[in-house]
Design a protein around this motif. Structure first.
Motif, PDB file in Angstrom:
ATOM      1  N   GLY A  21       0.821  -1.203   0.000  1.00  7.13           N
ATOM      2  CA  GLY A  21       0.000   0.000   0.000  1.00  7.13           C
ATOM      3  C   GLY A  21       0.850   1.244   0.000  1.00  7.13           C
ATOM      4  O   GLY A  21       2.061   1.192   0.239  1.00  7.13           O
ATOM      5  N   LEU A  22       0.229   2.339  -0.298  1.00  9.78           N
ATOM      6  CA  LEU A  22       0.867   3.648  -0.248  1.00  9.78           C
ATOM      7  C   LEU A  22       0.045   4.517   0.686  1.00  9.78           C
ATOM      8  O   LEU A  22      -1.182   4.549   0.594  1.00  9.78           O
ATOM      9  CB  LEU A  22       0.904   4.295  -1.631  1.00  9.78           C
ATOM     10  CG  LEU A  22       1.704   3.576  -2.713  1.00  9.78           C
ATOM     11  CD1 LEU A  22       1.491   4.251  -4.059  1.00  9.78           C
ATOM     12  CD2 LEU A  22       3.178   3.568  -2.362  1.00  9.78           C
ATOM     13  N   GLN A  23       0.715   5.231   1.563  1.00 13.44           N
ATOM     14  CA  GLN A  23       0.034   6.149   2.462  1.00 13.44           C
ATOM     15  C   GLN A  23       0.656   7.524   2.283  1.00 13.44           C
ATOM     16  O   GLN A  23       1.875   7.659   2.329  1.00 13.44           O
ATOM     17  CB  GLN A  23       0.171   5.677   3.902  1.00 13.44           C
ATOM     18  CG  GLN A  23      -0.690   6.472   4.861  1.00 13.44           C
ATOM     19  CD  GLN A  23      -0.613   5.916   6.267  1.00 13.44           C
ATOM     20  OE1 GLN A  23       0.379   6.127   6.947  1.00 13.44           O
ATOM     21  NE2 GLN A  23      -1.644   5.210   6.687  1.00 13.44           N
ATOM     22  N   LEU A  24      -0.174   8.504   2.049  1.00 15.76           N
ATOM     23  CA  LEU A  24       0.283   9.869   1.812  1.00 15.76           C
ATOM     24  C   LEU A  24      -0.178  10.763   2.959  1.00 15.76           C
ATOM     25  O   LEU A  24      -1.358  10.796   3.276  1.00 15.76           O
ATOM     26  CB  LEU A  24      -0.287  10.379   0.482  1.00 15.76           C
ATOM     27  CG  LEU A  24       0.047  11.804   0.106  1.00 15.76           C
ATOM     28  CD1 LEU A  24       1.533  11.952  -0.177  1.00 15.76           C
ATOM     29  CD2 LEU A  24      -0.759  12.227  -1.126  1.00 15.76           C
ATOM     30  N   TRP A  25       0.766  11.468   3.543  1.00 15.28           N
ATOM     31  CA  TRP A  25       0.454  12.439   4.586  1.00 15.28           C
ATOM     32  C   TRP A  25       0.646  13.827   3.993  1.00 15.28           C
ATOM     33  O   TRP A  25       1.710  14.137   3.465  1.00 15.28           O
ATOM     34  CB  TRP A  25       1.381  12.257   5.784  1.00 15.28           C
ATOM     35  CG  TRP A  25       1.114  11.015   6.573  1.00 15.28           C
ATOM     36  CD1 TRP A  25       1.053   9.741   6.096  1.00 15.28           C
ATOM     37  CD2 TRP A  25       0.864  10.934   7.964  1.00 15.28           C
ATOM     38  NE1 TRP A  25       0.797   8.875   7.109  1.00 15.28           N
ATOM     39  CE2 TRP A  25       0.678   9.570   8.267  1.00 15.28           C
ATOM     40  CE3 TRP A  25       0.793  11.866   8.983  1.00 15.28           C
ATOM     41  CZ2 TRP A  25       0.410   9.123   9.556  1.00 15.28           C
ATOM     42  CZ3 TRP A  25       0.545  11.413  10.267  1.00 15.28           C
ATOM     43  CH2 TRP A  25       0.346  10.066  10.544  1.00 15.28           C
ATOM     44  N   ILE A  26      -0.380  14.648   4.091  1.00 23.47           N
ATOM     45  CA  ILE A  26      -0.335  16.007   3.547  1.00 23.47           C
ATOM     46  C   ILE A  26      -0.445  16.987   4.706  1.00 23.47           C
ATOM     47  O   ILE A  26      -1.363  16.893   5.525  1.00 23.47           O
ATOM     48  CB  ILE A  26      -1.487  16.236   2.546  1.00 23.47           C
ATOM     49  CG1 ILE A  26      -1.396  15.225   1.414  1.00 23.47           C
ATOM     50  CG2 ILE A  26      -1.481  17.668   2.024  1.00 23.47           C
ATOM     51  CD1 ILE A  26      -2.608  15.169   0.541  1.00 23.47           C
ATOM     52  N   ASN A  27       0.467  17.923   4.763  1.00 20.42           N
ATOM     53  CA  ASN A  27       0.468  18.911   5.836  1.00 20.42           C
ATOM     54  C   ASN A  27      -0.731  19.852   5.687  1.00 20.42           C
ATOM     55  O   ASN A  27      -1.146  20.180   4.574  1.00 20.42           O
ATOM     56  CB  ASN A  27       1.777  19.708   5.786  1.00 20.42           C
ATOM     57  CG  ASN A  27       2.017  20.511   7.036  1.00 20.42           C
ATOM     58  OD1 ASN A  27       1.442  20.239   8.085  1.00 20.42           O
ATOM     59  ND2 ASN A  27       2.875  21.495   6.929  1.00 20.42           N
ATOM     60  N   LEU A  28      -1.274  20.279   6.803  1.00 23.79           N
ATOM     61  CA  LEU A  28      -2.328  21.303   6.812  1.00 23.79           C
ATOM     62  C   LEU A  28      -1.684  22.672   6.929  1.00 23.79           C
ATOM     63  O   LEU A  28      -0.652  22.834   7.582  1.00 23.79           O
ATOM     64  CB  LEU A  28      -3.271  21.093   7.994  1.00 23.79           C
ATOM     65  CG  LEU A  28      -4.194  19.883   7.941  1.00 23.79           C
ATOM     66  CD1 LEU A  28      -4.888  19.696   9.279  1.00 23.79           C
ATOM     67  CD2 LEU A  28      -5.209  20.021   6.827  1.00 23.79           C
ATOM     68  N   SER A  29      -2.320  23.672   6.354  1.00 23.36           N
ATOM     69  CA  SER A  29      -1.822  25.040   6.504  1.00 23.36           C
ATOM     70  C   SER A  29      -1.980  25.470   7.965  1.00 23.36           C
ATOM     71  O   SER A  29      -2.781  24.906   8.711  1.00 23.36           O
ATOM     72  CB  SER A  29      -2.577  25.992   5.585  1.00 23.36           C
ATOM     73  OG  SER A  29      -3.913  26.110   6.015  1.00 23.36           O
ATOM     74  N   SER A  30      -1.225  26.471   8.366  1.00 26.12           N
ATOM     75  CA  SER A  30      -1.264  26.921   9.756  1.00 26.12           C
ATOM     76  C   SER A  30      -2.677  27.317  10.187  1.00 26.12           C
ATOM     77  O   SER A  30      -3.073  27.065  11.323  1.00 26.12           O
ATOM     78  CB  SER A  30      -0.289  28.080   9.971  1.00 26.12           C
ATOM     79  OG  SER A  30      -0.607  29.149   9.113  1.00 26.12           O
ATOM     80  N   LYS A  31      -3.467  27.871   9.279  1.00 28.52           N
ATOM     81  CA  LYS A  31      -4.832  28.290   9.633  1.00 28.52           C
ATOM     82  C   LYS A  31      -5.762  27.100   9.872  1.00 28.52           C
ATOM     83  O   LYS A  31      -6.803  27.233  10.507  1.00 28.52           O
ATOM     84  CB  LYS A  31      -5.409  29.219   8.562  1.00 28.52           C
ATOM     85  CG  LYS A  31      -5.707  28.562   7.237  1.00 28.52           C
ATOM     86  CD  LYS A  31      -6.307  29.555   6.242  1.00 28.52           C
ATOM     87  CE  LYS A  31      -6.560  28.991   4.881  1.00 28.52           C
ATOM     88  NZ  LYS A  31      -7.196  27.699   4.798  1.00 28.52           N
ATOM     89  N   ASP A  32      -5.371  25.907   9.393  1.00 31.04           N
ATOM     90  CA  ASP A  32      -6.218  24.720   9.526  1.00 31.04           C
ATOM     91  C   ASP A  32      -5.721  23.717  10.557  1.00 31.04           C
ATOM     92  O   ASP A  32      -6.357  22.687  10.773  1.00 31.04           O
ATOM     93  CB  ASP A  32      -6.326  23.997   8.170  1.00 31.04           C
ATOM     94  CG  ASP A  32      -7.110  24.786   7.151  1.00 31.04           C
ATOM     95  OD1 ASP A  32      -8.000  25.561   7.549  1.00 31.04           O
ATOM     96  OD2 ASP A  32      -6.838  24.626   5.946  1.00 31.04           O
ATOM     97  N   PHE A 145       1.728   3.351 -12.159  1.00 31.19           N
ATOM     98  CA  PHE A 145       2.393   4.364 -11.339  1.00 31.19           C
ATOM     99  C   PHE A 145       1.343   5.271 -10.720  1.00 31.19           C
ATOM    100  O   PHE A 145       0.199   5.313 -11.156  1.00 31.19           O
ATOM    101  CB  PHE A 145       3.378   5.195 -12.182  1.00 31.19           C
ATOM    102  CG  PHE A 145       2.727   6.012 -13.257  1.00 31.19           C
ATOM    103  CD1 PHE A 145       2.327   7.325 -13.032  1.00 31.19           C
ATOM    104  CD2 PHE A 145       2.490   5.460 -14.509  1.00 31.19           C
ATOM    105  CE1 PHE A 145       1.708   8.069 -14.029  1.00 31.19           C
ATOM    106  CE2 PHE A 145       1.873   6.198 -15.512  1.00 31.19           C
ATOM    107  CZ  PHE A 145       1.485   7.504 -15.266  1.00 31.19           C
ATOM    108  N   VAL A 146       1.751   5.988  -9.680  1.00 27.04           N
ATOM    109  CA  VAL A 146       0.887   7.015  -9.116  1.00 27.04           C
ATOM    110  C   VAL A 146       1.496   8.377  -9.422  1.00 27.04           C
ATOM    111  O   VAL A 146       2.718   8.541  -9.431  1.00 27.04           O
ATOM    112  CB  VAL A 146       0.660   6.854  -7.593  1.00 27.04           C
ATOM    113  CG1 VAL A 146      -0.181   5.623  -7.303  1.00 27.04           C
ATOM    114  CG2 VAL A 146       1.948   6.833  -6.819  1.00 27.04           C
TER     115      VAL A 146
END
Length: 197
Positions: A21-32, A145-146
């Motif tokens: 599997g692939l797991q992607l973590w995306i940062n939230l902006s400071s306001k969120d 591919f992704v």
């Protein structure tokens, strides 16, 4: 999952045998960073698909071939899972200012321009701004591919353990909140791990 405030989580595959599997973590902006957590479950059968001229895409987030994923991402994102049959060519647009990369899952393909060297399974290709993506499968086997991309936040990142904030002071505050069960962590002392699925 949108982690937001007051949550610690771990998502691991369960089941017998080897798991891929692939797991992607995306940062939230400071306001969120301090929003309420949110979870969206997208089962395999709910992932939108499109197919044209020997190219199949599963649209996990974002849009391809005029089909949009139902997944909402606070930070604009694309996560597209492509399979190209032998001889197929793909041209996929990517918003000009986005960061993006390709991870080759299986097979071999030519990415960028026809005079590029082929890239094979388990290689990552970081794309330049405004490139879009051209891919050719000149091999006799399918290419999978992704393509993953997102709008840059252009903010500092501070990380410690499971916590990601923008400054060391925010990390220190988050650890204190967790230790003293406040600011979203009020029920933390009662949390227990469990398996879903």
């Amino acid at each position: 999952m949108t982690a937001g405030r007051g949550i610690i989580h771990s998502e691991m595959p369960i089941g017998e045998g080897s798991q891929t599997g692939l797991q992607l973590w995306i940062n939230l902006s400071s306001k969120d960073k301090m929003i309420e957590p949110r979870y969206q479950e997208l089962l395999r059968e709910d992932i939108k698909k499109a197919e044209k001229d020997g190219v199949e895409v599963r649209i996990i987030a974002g849009e391809s071939m005029g089909v949009r994923s139902p997944v909402y991402t606070r930070t604009p994102t694309m996560f597209l899972d492509f399979t190209l049959k032998p001889g197929a060519h793909l041209q996929q647009s990517i918003p000009e200012a986005w960061n993006s990369f390709v991870y080759v899952i299986e097979g071999e393909g030519i990415f960028g321009s026809l005079n590029s060297s082929p890239a094979s399974a388990h290689h990552v290709l970081v794309l330049n701004f405004g490139d879009g993506l051209n891919v050719w499968n000149k091999s006799v086997a399918p290419l999978r591919f992704v393509l993953i991309g997102g709008q840059p936040l252009n903010e500092p990142v501070a990380q410690y353990g499971p916590f990601v904030m923008n400054t060391k002071a925010e990390i220190d505050q988050t650890i204190e909140d967790y230790q003293f069960c406040r600011n979203g962590f009020e029920k933390a002392k009662y949390w227990k791990s469990h398996q879903v699925g």
